[in-house]
Design a protein around this motif. Structure first.
Motif, mmCIF file in Angstrom:
data_model
loop_
_atom_site.group_PDB
_atom_site.id
_atom_site.type_symbol
_atom_site.label_atom_id
_atom_site.label_comp_id
_atom_site.label_asym_id
_atom_site.label_seq_id
_atom_site.Cartn_x
_atom_site.Cartn_y
_atom_site.Cartn_z
ATOM 1 N N PRO A 10 3.331 50.835 41.126
ATOM 2 C CA PRO A 10 3.393 50.838 39.662
ATOM 3 C C PRO A 10 4.275 51.634 39.011
ATOM 4 O O PRO A 10 5.102 52.458 39.742
ATOM 5 C CB PRO A 10 1.918 51.453 39.415
ATOM 6 C CG PRO A 10 1.875 52.478 40.512
ATOM 7 C CD PRO A 10 2.826 51.641 41.798
ATOM 8 N N GLY A 11 4.144 51.943 37.797
ATOM 9 C CA GLY A 11 5.100 53.024 37.181
ATOM 10 C C GLY A 11 4.362 53.986 36.508
ATOM 11 O O GLY A 11 3.095 53.830 36.290
ATOM 12 N N LEU A 12 4.665 55.054 36.092
ATOM 13 C CA LEU A 12 4.268 56.183 35.190
ATOM 14 C C LEU A 12 4.545 56.131 33.895
ATOM 15 O O LEU A 12 5.729 56.167 33.568
ATOM 16 C CB LEU A 12 4.420 57.574 36.082
ATOM 17 C CG LEU A 12 3.870 58.618 35.262
ATOM 18 C CD1 LEU A 12 2.520 58.739 35.666
ATOM 19 C CD2 LEU A 12 4.623 59.853 35.561
ATOM 20 N N GLY A 13 3.447 55.969 33.111
ATOM 21 C CA GLY A 13 3.854 55.981 31.740
ATOM 22 C C GLY A 13 3.764 57.337 31.236
ATOM 23 O O GLY A 13 2.989 58.208 31.740
ATOM 24 N N THR A 14 4.507 57.836 30.189
ATOM 25 C CA THR A 14 4.937 59.097 29.766
ATOM 26 C C THR A 14 4.377 59.270 28.206
ATOM 27 O O THR A 14 4.802 60.397 27.743
ATOM 28 C CB THR A 14 5.981 59.690 30.090
ATOM 29 O OG1 THR A 14 7.152 59.202 29.388
ATOM 30 C CG2 THR A 14 6.316 59.583 31.582
ATOM 31 N N PHE A 15 3.988 58.031 27.640
ATOM 32 C CA PHE A 15 3.749 58.095 26.008
ATOM 33 C C PHE A 15 2.838 59.188 25.819
ATOM 34 O O PHE A 15 1.704 59.599 26.426
ATOM 35 C CB PHE A 15 3.114 56.895 25.504
ATOM 36 C CG PHE A 15 2.854 56.808 24.342
ATOM 37 C CD1 PHE A 15 3.675 57.481 22.994
ATOM 38 C CD2 PHE A 15 1.715 56.029 23.751
ATOM 39 C CE1 PHE A 15 3.451 56.992 21.888
ATOM 40 C CE2 PHE A 15 1.344 55.910 22.404
ATOM 41 C CZ PHE A 15 2.364 56.568 21.454
ATOM 42 N N ARG A 16 3.168 60.136 24.748
ATOM 43 C CA ARG A 16 2.134 61.136 24.140
ATOM 44 C C ARG A 16 2.313 62.322 25.257
ATOM 45 O O ARG A 16 1.647 63.426 24.755
ATOM 46 C CB ARG A 16 0.617 60.737 24.217
ATOM 47 C CG ARG A 16 0.588 59.831 22.865
ATOM 48 C CD ARG A 16 -1.003 59.645 22.606
ATOM 49 N NE ARG A 16 -1.035 58.686 21.463
ATOM 50 C CZ ARG A 16 -1.679 57.745 21.580
ATOM 51 N NH1 ARG A 16 -1.911 57.197 22.672
ATOM 52 N NH2 ARG A 16 -1.726 56.630 20.773
ATOM 53 N N LEU A 17 3.236 62.349 26.370
ATOM 54 C CA LEU A 17 3.080 63.507 27.282
ATOM 55 C C LEU A 17 4.330 64.321 26.587
ATOM 56 O O LEU A 17 5.281 63.777 26.730
ATOM 57 C CB LEU A 17 3.131 63.094 28.440
ATOM 58 C CG LEU A 17 2.156 62.191 28.962
ATOM 59 C CD1 LEU A 17 2.092 61.984 30.785
ATOM 60 C CD2 LEU A 17 0.609 62.820 28.851
ATOM 61 N N GLN A 18 4.215 65.931 26.427
ATOM 62 C CA GLN A 18 5.197 66.563 26.180
ATOM 63 C C GLN A 18 5.355 67.731 27.261
ATOM 64 O O GLN A 18 4.538 68.053 27.892
ATOM 65 C CB GLN A 18 4.822 67.137 24.770
ATOM 66 C CG GLN A 18 4.710 66.111 23.862
ATOM 67 C CD GLN A 18 6.329 65.393 23.433
ATOM 68 O OE1 GLN A 18 7.181 65.975 23.131
ATOM 69 N NE2 GLN A 18 6.099 64.090 23.300
ATOM 70 N N ASP A 19 6.638 68.305 27.073
ATOM 71 C CA ASP A 19 7.093 69.632 27.803
ATOM 72 C C ASP A 19 6.537 69.787 29.135
ATOM 73 O O ASP A 19 6.575 68.913 29.819
ATOM 74 C CB ASP A 19 6.477 70.594 26.689
ATOM 75 C CG ASP A 19 7.096 70.498 25.250
ATOM 76 O OD1 ASP A 19 8.322 69.831 25.120
ATOM 77 O OD2 ASP A 19 6.393 70.516 24.378
ATOM 78 N N ASP A 20 5.757 70.879 29.498
ATOM 79 C CA ASP A 20 5.321 71.267 30.668
ATOM 80 C C ASP A 20 4.313 70.114 31.226
ATOM 81 O O ASP A 20 4.027 69.728 32.316
ATOM 82 C CB ASP A 20 4.660 72.357 30.579
ATOM 83 C CG ASP A 20 5.638 73.662 30.553
ATOM 84 O OD1 ASP A 20 6.900 73.563 30.681
ATOM 85 O OD2 ASP A 20 5.417 74.681 30.411
ATOM 86 N N PRO A 224 0.205 52.722 33.965
ATOM 87 C CA PRO A 224 -0.657 53.819 33.460
ATOM 88 C C PRO A 224 -0.177 55.163 33.406
ATOM 89 O O PRO A 224 0.772 55.786 34.033
ATOM 90 C CB PRO A 224 -1.803 53.879 34.348
ATOM 91 C CG PRO A 224 -1.020 53.470 35.771
ATOM 92 C CD PRO A 224 0.114 52.508 35.467
ATOM 93 N N SER A 225 -0.610 55.938 32.112
ATOM 94 C CA SER A 225 -0.183 57.209 32.014
ATOM 95 C C SER A 225 -1.515 58.066 32.510
ATOM 96 O O SER A 225 -2.558 57.954 32.385
ATOM 97 C CB SER A 225 -0.063 57.330 30.634
ATOM 98 O OG SER A 225 0.115 58.810 30.116
ATOM 99 N N SER A 226 -0.910 59.113 33.264
ATOM 100 C CA SER A 226 -2.007 60.264 33.749
ATOM 101 C C SER A 226 -1.336 61.574 33.985
ATOM 102 O O SER A 226 -0.119 61.603 34.416
ATOM 103 C CB SER A 226 -2.487 59.740 34.882
ATOM 104 O OG SER A 226 -3.501 60.407 35.551
#
Length: 271
Positions: A10-20, A224-226
């Motif tokens: 799969p891929g890793l979604g990064t929407f809404r994830l910020q900074d650290d 998915p984003s996690s």
């Protein structure tokens, strides 16, 4: 049409994830074995994603990086300038896949103009492959009819049990495009579905894992984003779940066209 580049699953979604938070998320995913990271100019996290990739110490060529160009950067050669800006933030020489994030609202900028520029960026070596996101059946057909069309490898769209997007998925796949499914957990809504909970219990899994396995069973790349390593690991393990034909049929019945991503500038969605 033949697809030249396969997207890792799969891929890793990064929407809404910020900074650290996004740095930790990307690093833990890469450590667990993910090799596909999905970002976008609009997410405003490309610099952090790039830093995480560097700090992972995994060779660059082993990581598949996708970014996206926002619809305010589609005129003339502006898509090329936008991609250069993304590369500068990521501190990368190239991305593996550059997508048009949304089609130009109301067709304001001709598709030939921005897809032509995107393909030029590919020829310049700024990206290995090009694709689109949130394109409808009619828009896919228009895109594929253009000279740049033969280099398009994917349409990234919302897909989850509550929005199967079947007609669009099958149309893209029939044209030789890979489909990438974003928001495969419908921002957590799938966890509350009794059918998914019941199937999950039979497989000693979670409703989220069943939802991911269902999307993947349609030959769709899931992103998915996690932020939690335990959830990232569970998402990887979901792809090892073997759903029965009956499981899949039951999940298919959950489709109610429930769209999460539906901003005012969306195209006229396929029903």
């Amino acid at each position: 049409m033949s697809v030249a580049i396969a997207l890792p699953q799969p891929g890793l979604g990064t929407f809404r994830l910020q900074d650290d938070v996004v740095i930790a998320s990307v690093k833990s995913a890469l450590e667990l074995g993910y090799r596909h990271i999905d970002t976008a100019a609009m997410y405003d996290n490309e610099a952090a994603v790039g830093r995480a990739i560097r700090e992972s110490q995994i060779p660059r060529e082993e990581i598949f990086v996708t970014t996206k160009i926002w619809f305010d950067r589609l005129r003339g050669d502006d898509a090329i300038a936008a991609l250069r800006e993304s590369l500068a933030k990521l501190e990368l020489d190239y991305v593996d896949l550059a997508l048009i994030h949304w089609p130009s609202p109301n067709g304001e900028v001709p598709m030939a103009e921005y897809l032509g520029a995107l393909d030029k960026a590919r020829e310049m070596g700024l990206t290995r492959a090009i694709g689109v996101s949130n394109f409808t059946i009619a828009q896919i057909d228009e895109a594929l009819s253009l000279p740049a069309g033969k280099h398009i490898v994917t349409n990234q769209i919302e897909v989850h049990p509550l929005l199967a997007n079947t007609k669009l998925v099958q149309h893209c796949q029939s044209k030789g495009l890979q489909v990438t499914g974003y928001m495969p957990l419908a921002v957590g809504k799938v966890m509350d579905e009794p059918v998914l909970q019941d199937i999950a219990a039979n497989h000693k899994a979670t409703a989220a894992q069943v939802a991911l396995a269902w999307v993947a069973s349609k030959n769709i790349i899931v992103i998915p984003s996690s932020t939690k390593p335990a959830h990232q690991k569970a998402n990887l393990e979901a792809l090892e779940l073997s759903l029965s034909a009956d499981d899949i049929a039951r999940i298919d019945q959950l489709d109610r066209g429930e769209r999460v991503a539906n901003p005012p500038f969306s195209p006229a969605w396929d029903q």
